[in-house]
Design a protein around this motif. Sequence first.
Motif, PDB file in Angstrom:
ATOM      1  N   ALA A 259      -7.204  -5.279  -3.828  1.00 34.29           N
ATOM      2  CA  ALA A 259      -6.256  -6.394  -3.724  1.00 34.29           C
ATOM      3  C   ALA A 259      -6.211  -7.180  -5.035  1.00 34.29           C
ATOM      4  CB  ALA A 259      -6.642  -7.305  -2.563  1.00 34.29           C
ATOM      5  N   ASP A 260      -7.378  -7.501  -5.577  1.00 36.99           N
ATOM      6  CA  ASP A 260      -7.439  -8.249  -6.838  1.00 36.99           C
ATOM      7  C   ASP A 260      -6.738  -7.494  -7.966  1.00 36.99           C
ATOM      8  OD1 ASP A 260      -8.844 -10.326  -5.684  1.00 36.99           O
ATOM      9  OD2 ASP A 260     -10.801  -9.681  -6.439  1.00 36.99           O
ATOM     10  N   GLU A 261      -7.032  -6.212  -8.095  1.00 33.54           N
ATOM     11  CA  GLU A 261      -6.450  -5.420  -9.192  1.00 33.54           C
ATOM     12  C   GLU A 261      -4.946  -5.207  -9.009  1.00 33.54           C
ATOM     13  OE1 GLU A 261      -8.397  -2.019 -10.787  1.00 33.54           O
ATOM     14  OE2 GLU A 261     -10.366  -2.745 -10.141  1.00 33.54           O
ATOM     15  N   ALA A 262      -4.495  -5.160  -7.760  1.00 34.10           N
ATOM     16  CA  ALA A 262      -3.076  -4.941  -7.487  1.00 34.10           C
ATOM     17  C   ALA A 262      -2.282  -6.243  -7.456  1.00 34.10           C
ATOM     18  CB  ALA A 262      -2.906  -4.189  -6.167  1.00 34.10           C
TER      19      ALA A 262
ATOM     20  N   THR B  64       5.829  -3.353  -0.692  1.00 38.37           N
ATOM     21  CA  THR B  64       6.982  -3.298  -1.583  1.00 38.37           C
ATOM     22  C   THR B  64       6.767  -2.127  -2.547  1.00 38.37           C
ATOM     23  OG1 THR B  64       5.995  -4.707  -3.283  1.00 38.37           O
ATOM     24  CG2 THR B  64       7.226  -5.834  -1.501  1.00 38.37           C
ATOM     25  N   LEU B  65       7.809  -1.737  -3.240  1.00 33.43           N
ATOM     26  CA  LEU B  65       7.659  -0.689  -4.248  1.00 33.43           C
ATOM     27  C   LEU B  65       6.674  -1.120  -5.331  1.00 33.43           C
ATOM     28  CD1 LEU B  65      11.356   0.475  -4.645  1.00 33.43           C
ATOM     29  CD2 LEU B  65       9.500   1.664  -3.488  1.00 33.43           C
ATOM     30  N   ARG B  66       6.699  -2.385  -5.660  1.00 27.79           N
ATOM     31  CA  ARG B  66       5.760  -2.910  -6.655  1.00 27.79           C
ATOM     32  C   ARG B  66       4.317  -2.783  -6.167  1.00 27.79           C
ATOM     33  NH1 ARG B  66       6.685  -8.632  -9.354  1.00 27.79           N
ATOM     34  NH2 ARG B  66       8.000  -7.367 -10.670  1.00 27.79           N
ATOM     35  N   ASP B  67       4.077  -3.098  -4.880  1.00 28.46           N
ATOM     36  CA  ASP B  67       2.730  -2.955  -4.314  1.00 28.46           C
ATOM     37  C   ASP B  67       2.243  -1.517  -4.443  1.00 28.46           C
ATOM     38  OD1 ASP B  67       2.839  -5.617  -3.356  1.00 28.46           O
ATOM     39  OD2 ASP B  67       3.478  -4.986  -1.349  1.00 28.46           O
ATOM     40  N   VAL B  68       3.095  -0.584  -4.047  1.00 30.41           N
ATOM     41  CA  VAL B  68       2.725   0.835  -4.060  1.00 30.41           C
ATOM     42  C   VAL B  68       2.450   1.295  -5.488  1.00 30.41           C
ATOM     43  CG1 VAL B  68       3.539   3.164  -3.551  1.00 30.41           C
ATOM     44  CG2 VAL B  68       3.956   1.318  -1.920  1.00 30.41           C
TER      45      VAL B  68
ATOM     46  N   SER C 225      -1.007   9.325  -8.448  1.00 27.42           N
ATOM     47  CA  SER C 225       0.446   9.174  -8.482  1.00 27.42           C
ATOM     48  C   SER C 225       0.901   8.482  -7.200  1.00 27.42           C
ATOM     49  CB  SER C 225       1.123  10.544  -8.586  1.00 27.42           C
ATOM     50  OG  SER C 225       0.941  11.272  -7.388  1.00 27.42           O
ATOM     51  N   VAL C 226       2.100   7.937  -7.241  1.00 26.17           N
ATOM     52  CA  VAL C 226       2.669   7.327  -6.039  1.00 26.17           C
ATOM     53  C   VAL C 226       2.799   8.385  -4.945  1.00 26.17           C
ATOM     54  CG1 VAL C 226       4.745   6.246  -5.072  1.00 26.17           C
ATOM     55  CG2 VAL C 226       3.829   5.461  -7.272  1.00 26.17           C
ATOM     56  N   ASP C 227       3.209   9.591  -5.319  1.00 22.75           N
ATOM     57  CA  ASP C 227       3.318  10.671  -4.339  1.00 22.75           C
ATOM     58  C   ASP C 227       1.982  10.941  -3.662  1.00 22.75           C
ATOM     59  OD1 ASP C 227       6.027  11.167  -4.558  1.00 22.75           O
ATOM     60  OD2 ASP C 227       5.783  12.719  -6.073  1.00 22.75           O
ATOM     61  N   GLU C 228       0.925  11.012  -4.448  1.00 24.74           N
ATOM     62  CA  GLU C 228      -0.407  11.261  -3.881  1.00 24.74           C
ATOM     63  C   GLU C 228      -0.828  10.109  -2.972  1.00 24.74           C
ATOM     64  OE1 GLU C 228      -4.931  12.451  -5.307  1.00 24.74           O
ATOM     65  OE2 GLU C 228      -3.355  12.257  -6.797  1.00 24.74           O
ATOM     66  N   LEU C 229      -0.551   8.895  -3.394  1.00 25.85           N
ATOM     67  CA  LEU C 229      -0.893   7.728  -2.588  1.00 25.85           C
ATOM     68  C   LEU C 229      -0.182   7.762  -1.239  1.00 25.85           C
ATOM     69  CD1 LEU C 229      -2.424   4.988  -2.566  1.00 25.85           C
ATOM     70  CD2 LEU C 229      -0.353   3.965  -3.445  1.00 25.85           C
ATOM     71  N   LEU C 230       1.069   8.237  -1.254  1.00 23.00           N
ATOM     72  CA  LEU C 230       1.853   8.308  -0.030  1.00 23.00           C
ATOM     73  C   LEU C 230       1.558   9.561   0.792  1.00 23.00           C
ATOM     74  CD1 LEU C 230       5.272   7.043  -1.395  1.00 23.00           C
ATOM     75  CD2 LEU C 230       3.552   5.752  -0.116  1.00 23.00           C
ATOM     76  N   GLY C 231       0.681  10.420   0.275  1.00 19.16           N
ATOM     77  CA  GLY C 231       0.284  11.599   1.028  1.00 19.16           C
ATOM     78  C   GLY C 231       1.178  12.804   0.846  1.00 19.16           C
ATOM     79  N   HIS C 232       2.037  12.767  -0.175  1.00 21.92           N
ATOM     80  CA  HIS C 232       2.904  13.906  -0.458  1.00 21.92           C
ATOM     81  C   HIS C 232       2.121  14.951  -1.228  1.00 21.92           C
ATOM     82  CE1 HIS C 232       6.587  11.026  -0.314  1.00 21.92           C
ATOM     83  NE2 HIS C 232       6.081  11.259   0.865  1.00 21.92           N
ATOM     84  N   LYS C 233       2.316  16.185  -0.865  1.00 22.07           N
ATOM     85  CA  LYS C 233       1.646  17.274  -1.579  1.00 22.07           C
ATOM     86  C   LYS C 233       2.467  17.670  -2.791  1.00 22.07           C
ATOM     87  CE  LYS C 233      -0.656  18.868   2.437  1.00 22.07           C
ATOM     88  NZ  LYS C 233      -1.866  19.442   2.627  1.00 22.07           N
TER      89      LYS C 233
END
Length: 61
Positions: A12-15, A33-37, A47-55
């Motif tokens: 949370a602090d770093e983001a 939000t997109l900024r949060d992600v 990557s954002v994809d990895e964070l969202l669970g996309h292969k």
Amino acid sequence: MRAKHMTQRELADEAGLSEQALSNKLRGLKNFTLRDVSRMADCLEVSVDELLGHKTLEVVR
């Protein structure tokens, strides 16, 4: 967070979020939000994809 040995508070602090805001978003009470992600992906060095669970798809040539 586990793989990076980060606590929710550290992420949370770093983001740039409060710990309560991150908690609410992780529990589905509020939307990311997109900024949060984007910030969370940067903090976790994924990557954002990895964070969202996309292969990642392999390109076949």
